[in-house]
Design a protein around this motif. Structure first.
Motif, PDB file in Angstrom:
ATOM      1  N   GLN A  37       0.900  -1.298  -0.175  1.00 21.15           N
ATOM      2  CA  GLN A  37       0.052  -0.043   0.150  1.00 21.15           C
ATOM      3  C   GLN A  37       0.865   1.224  -0.005  1.00 21.15           C
ATOM      4  O   GLN A  37       1.834   1.539   0.731  1.00 21.15           O
ATOM      5  N   THR A  38       0.576   2.221  -0.909  1.00 23.51           N
ATOM      6  CA  THR A  38       1.186   3.593  -0.881  1.00 23.51           C
ATOM      7  C   THR A  38      -0.003   4.481  -0.291  1.00 23.51           C
ATOM      8  O   THR A  38      -0.930   4.262  -0.537  1.00 23.51           O
ATOM      9  N   ARG A  43      -4.877  -1.116  -0.674  1.00 23.72           N
ATOM     10  CA  ARG A  43      -3.970  -2.044  -0.494  1.00 23.72           C
ATOM     11  C   ARG A  43      -4.019  -2.772  -1.753  1.00 23.72           C
ATOM     12  O   ARG A  43      -5.053  -3.110  -2.455  1.00 23.72           O
ATOM     13  N   GLU A  44      -2.833  -3.336  -2.543  1.00 23.30           N
ATOM     14  CA  GLU A  44      -2.803  -4.145  -3.573  1.00 23.30           C
ATOM     15  C   GLU A  44      -2.343  -5.348  -3.581  1.00 23.30           C
ATOM     16  O   GLU A  44      -1.117  -5.591  -2.763  1.00 23.30           O
ATOM     17  N   PHE A  45      -2.785  -6.334  -4.155  1.00 21.99           N
ATOM     18  CA  PHE A  45      -2.372  -7.701  -3.824  1.00 21.99           C
ATOM     19  C   PHE A  45      -0.998  -7.932  -4.762  1.00 21.99           C
ATOM     20  O   PHE A  45      -0.752  -7.528  -5.749  1.00 21.99           O
ATOM     21  N   VAL A  46      -0.295  -8.528  -3.871  1.00 26.91           N
ATOM     22  CA  VAL A  46       1.195  -8.773  -4.636  1.00 26.91           C
ATOM     23  C   VAL A  46       1.314 -10.120  -4.992  1.00 26.91           C
ATOM     24  O   VAL A  46       1.428 -10.729  -6.104  1.00 26.91           O
ATOM     25  N   GLY A  97      -5.663 -15.589   5.062  1.00 27.30           N
ATOM     26  CA  GLY A  97      -7.122 -15.832   4.476  1.00 27.30           C
ATOM     27  C   GLY A  97      -7.642 -17.182   4.583  1.00 27.30           C
ATOM     28  O   GLY A  97      -7.483 -17.671   5.497  1.00 27.30           O
ATOM     29  N   PRO A  98      -8.404 -17.407   3.659  1.00 28.75           N
ATOM     30  CA  PRO A  98      -9.249 -18.780   3.510  1.00 28.75           C
ATOM     31  C   PRO A  98      -8.179 -19.941   3.431  1.00 28.75           C
ATOM     32  O   PRO A  98      -7.171 -19.542   2.817  1.00 28.75           O
ATOM     33  N   ASP A 104      -7.332 -12.553  -4.147  1.00 26.33           N
ATOM     34  CA  ASP A 104      -6.629 -11.251  -4.613  1.00 26.33           C
ATOM     35  C   ASP A 104      -7.116  -9.836  -4.014  1.00 26.33           C
ATOM     36  O   ASP A 104      -6.504  -8.736  -4.517  1.00 26.33           O
ATOM     37  N   THR A 105      -8.152 -10.109  -3.292  1.00 29.14           N
ATOM     38  CA  THR A 105      -8.738  -8.867  -2.723  1.00 29.14           C
ATOM     39  C   THR A 105      -8.700  -8.786  -1.163  1.00 29.14           C
ATOM     40  O   THR A 105      -8.797  -9.913  -0.660  1.00 29.14           O
ATOM     41  N   ALA A 106      -8.133  -7.742  -0.879  1.00 30.69           N
ATOM     42  CA  ALA A 106      -8.017  -7.519   0.809  1.00 30.69           C
ATOM     43  C   ALA A 106      -9.076  -7.809   1.755  1.00 30.69           C
ATOM     44  O   ALA A 106      -8.839  -8.349   2.790  1.00 30.69           O
ATOM     45  N   SER A 107     -10.285  -7.587   1.264  1.00 30.84           N
ATOM     46  CA  SER A 107     -11.445  -7.915   2.053  1.00 30.84           C
ATOM     47  C   SER A 107     -11.528  -9.412   2.388  1.00 30.84           C
ATOM     48  O   SER A 107     -12.398  -9.760   3.491  1.00 30.84           O
ATOM     49  N   LYS A 108     -10.881 -10.135   1.460  1.00 30.77           N
ATOM     50  CA  LYS A 108     -11.102 -11.662   1.899  1.00 30.77           C
ATOM     51  C   LYS A 108      -9.967 -12.177   2.873  1.00 30.77           C
ATOM     52  O   LYS A 108      -9.976 -13.358   3.383  1.00 30.77           O
ATOM     53  N   TYR A 109      -9.330 -11.438   3.401  1.00 32.02           N
ATOM     54  CA  TYR A 109      -8.227 -11.666   4.316  1.00 32.02           C
ATOM     55  C   TYR A 109      -8.761 -11.045   5.846  1.00 32.02           C
ATOM     56  O   TYR A 109      -8.573  -9.893   5.858  1.00 32.02           O
TER      57      TYR A 109
END
Length: 122
Positions: A37-38, A43-46, A97-98, A104-109
């Motif tokens: 994240q900048t 937040r960006e998945f890496v 996460g799961p 690849d989305t932050a909300s899943k973690y």
């Protein structure tokens, strides 16, 4: 209680390599991922890796320069970055996460570390 603690960030020069680590406690084996994240951006998945380390996935920008790995015997995951550029400067977070896939989305973690700053500058 799940705790994730990142380490390994710092100030590096363009072209350098860096290895980030994340110590995991209190979590069953599950998918782990790295985000960055900048300021002012989401937040960006890496990259992410399955609970058994047999599968991993990367964001398009990360393929070829980023490598995610895990050592379940030591409860750690890592992110190795080569040929760093100033555009890689960000706070890097690990997340749990799961179990059965790699979102690849932050909300899943649901679980996150506090982040480690990586600054790439000459």
């Amino acid at each position: 209680q799940v705790q994730l603690v990142e380490s390994g960030g710092g100030l590096v020069q363009p072209g350098d390599s860096l290895r980030l680590s994340c110590a995991v406690s209190g979590s069953p084996l599950t998918t782990m991922a790295w985000f960055r994240q900048t300021p002012g951006k989401d937040r960006e998945f890496v990259a992410g890796i399955t609970w058994n380390g047999l599968a991993s996935t990367y964001a398009d920008f990360a393929r070829g320069r980023f490598t995610v790995a895990r050592d379940n015997s030591k409860n750690t995951i890592s992110l190795e970055i080569i040929n760093l550029t100033p555009e890689d400067s960000a706070v890097y977070f690990c997340a749990a996460g799961p179990r059965n896939y790699i979102p690849d989305t932050a909300s899943k973690y649901p679980y996150w570390g506090q982040g480690t700053q990586v600054t790439v500058s000459s």
